[in-house]
Design an enzyme around this catalytic site. Structure first.
Site: not given
Lengths: 412, 412
Positions: A226, A320
């Site tokens: 991330d 995403h």
């Protein structure tokens, strides 16, 4: 006798650290954007700077924005006490600045220091201060409230708890040692005195320095790499994306940044039931190394148009990584510098865990807002997360010599 | 493809670590009682074993008792599900042992691994299992319940929350990286499956490796050096104090230990208001370095009879260090190996912080109980702490080759 004792003990430590300590300080002074590569070195070399690394308090930008993720973090929002106004806020920012500077240098907070950080070095402590929109009402400074602090729009996936959102003042504390971070949190609370009351407080964490063999992009509690697409200081538009330029409507914000803070609960019981292949299609990246499903390594560009043998997009329409990609959002980008959180078991019996999302940008209307609007409409990740709290804070530039944080706002 | 990918990635890391990794593993295998001195070295030398240090799962004692304090910890208690008995408990201990062994070696938990620990090494992960008194009723093993598990006496200062106390099964997880610890917690919860439900769960922390220039006794959130009088493995009576000998009433507990777990809230708002001199008289030791008020250094023996110029005892009658001293308690001693906790702001507006006190002993009736009885009667520290939860667990010896934890209880 007592305070002196504490002083001596702390100085002794810093003296002992010697060369390593000096290196850490020099490193910090060089720009405050040291990475784990510098702090930790490649596998097998010294990590002795964990405790002794100090981040400078003064500079163009406040500390805690460009520094590497720290192992431990506290976020705390305050509301000015009833009756407190600009005068009390000014005195508070002076006190907070003074204590932050001492603590970040590895010195005791002052008389009555709790001693919790004794023995440890500054451990990359940063203390960062911001102002919420309500601060300007409370202090009679509405004319200096930036339009960037206009309320964030409502998003359909929001489940916001007002008691854990907003706040007149916001403090972000980060350190590579949990006791050093806690010590700073208590010192900041103590200095608030009668001027401000805690509104909400949250704890977070990231990897410990040295847990990985080399510097890596962080993983979140879903297990996903991330932060791959975070803007890098080496990119030409980094400064203008993250920091407010001089010469704008609100001169006091020059060198500052806007922090969007969201407590994003992860619905881990649901997420962990998804097979890995489905998780990877939700994200659009491989879990093992963060590489796009269209191939390559973590930093390889996603081939958004690539189709598979079945004629379908390899990175699905609602993945995403596709929806949040800067090229899908008119270049909107923000510097995400989060902490994970885990507050045990929630009242509903599921893990009360997720991400303390903190995004830094020169203007949230060209950073967080357009990206979140798009995610809100069709992100495959939405069913697995829940925004539970929200804050938006104006974080002024770093203090110059002799200045306190926010002086250009409060005394202009 | 998916699980394989995870496997490869993890192995790649362990391969990359190379010499440092091998050194870490060898260190663990040598006895599992490595100290920060070994792991961290003196200031300026390598800390590269933070991630790569692995603690062996098998041995005379379970891991997580003799290892140095870890930076992050999770305590979790389970109750067997309605209808689950000895058979289900046996299968659960097999599953838990298998996953603990894999994770402590730095391997994925198995199919469906969440990926949260990827990139990091084992980071000194330990997973320790214990049985509460109620476990023996649930499994029809009452005849094998040790008398040492008899309920702890009530203490006048107890404010125990039954929902956060006790439990059929207890798992202690510790690691030097917060994501590695969280990963293990989720894997343990997943393996519980339908056999057991979480009863309570708590999070804790200690210093990060490398935050201090050399190995030091820990500090707690009151700022006090805490653990100076802990029994040392080098002392002749260490083994008999901490571990159950062979040849006792309950042969399955040979090599095991009893864990007393107390969530001790610290009333920090009150404590921090006390001037340093008064804090030091409450404890009987200097805050700066933990030395007795009668002089010397941290490890100097307390001169309990010494009086000052005013004719009064230098270490007051009710000082915590005096009352808890082994020589004041018929030699009663326990190995305290705690984590600090901080769960934000409590419902009463004060910090929900303190100590997850974990004490290891061969018999709590000759360890925790007499010491706590005495503290309960007249410890000057009592007004500043509150025992909020309690547990007592039989922690069997470590598993031999091919064994699972608790096999000697469940299959004898």
């Amino acid at each position: 006798m007592s305070t002196e004792n504490l002083d001596i003990s702390r100085r002794k430590l810093l003296g002992t650290v010697g060369a390593a300590g000096a290196a850490g300080l020099a490193l910090g002074a060089a720009g405050g954007a040291a990475t784990y590569a510098t702090a930790a070195g490649p596998a097998g070399t010294a990590l002795a700077t964990v405790g002794s690394t100090a981040v400078p308090f003064r500079g163009t930008h406040q500390a805690g924005i460009l520094q590497p993720l720290q192992a431990r973090g506290h976020l705390v929002a305050f509301d000015l006490a009833p009756g407190a106004g600009r005068k009390e806020a000014t005195a508070l920012m002076r006190r907070w600045s003074a204590v932050a500077e001492r603590l970040m240098a590895g010195e005791p907070a002052g008389d009555g220091d709790t001693g919790v950080a004794l023995d440890a070095g500054p451990s990359s402590l940063t203390v960062t201060f911001g102002f919420g929109a309500s601060f300007f009402d409370r202090t009679g400074l509405v004319a200096r409230r930036p339009a960037e602090l206009d309320p964030l729009p409502a998003f359909s996936s929001d489940r916001l708890d007002a008691r854990r959102s907003g706040g007149d003042l916001w403090v972000q504390i980060g350190a590579d040692d949990a006791l050093v971070a806690f010590h700073a949190l208590r010192a900041v609370q103590k200095e608030a005195g009668a001027a401000a009351k805690v509104r909400w407080q949250m704890n977070g964490f990231n990897r410990s320095p040295g847990a990985t063999a080399q510097p890596m992009t962080a993983r979140n509690l879903m297990g996903q790499v991330d932060g791959t697409r975070n803007p890098k200081p080496s990119e030409p538009d980094f400064q203008e994306r993250v920091f407010v330029p001089a010469g704008g409507d609100q001169p006091w914000m020059a060198g500052g940044s806007y922090a969007v803070v969201r407590r994003i609960r992860m619905l881990l019981d649901d997420w962990e039931k998804l097979p890995l292949e489905r998780q990877e299609r939700v994200i659009g990246r491989r879990k093992s190394d963060g590489a796009p499903l269209t191939g390559g390594g973590e930093t390889t560009e996603i081939d958004l148009d690539r189709t598979g043998p079945d004629g379908k997009l390899v990175v699905p329409d609602n993945a995403h990584a596709r929806i949040s990609a800067p090229e899908q959002n008119g270049g909107a980008a923000m510097l995400r510098r989060p902490f994970s959180f885990h507050d045990g078991i929630g009242t509903d019996g599921t893990p009360d865990a997720g991400l303390l999302f903190i995004a830094w940008q020169a203007d949230p209307r060209r950073g967080f807002v357009p990206v979140q609007r798009k995610l809100d409409r069709g992100d495959a990740l939405s069913p697995f997360i829940r925004h539970e709290a929200s804050g938006l804070f104006a974080v002024p530039g770093g203090p110059g010599e002799g200045e306190y944080v926010g002086q250009r706002l409060l005394e202009a």
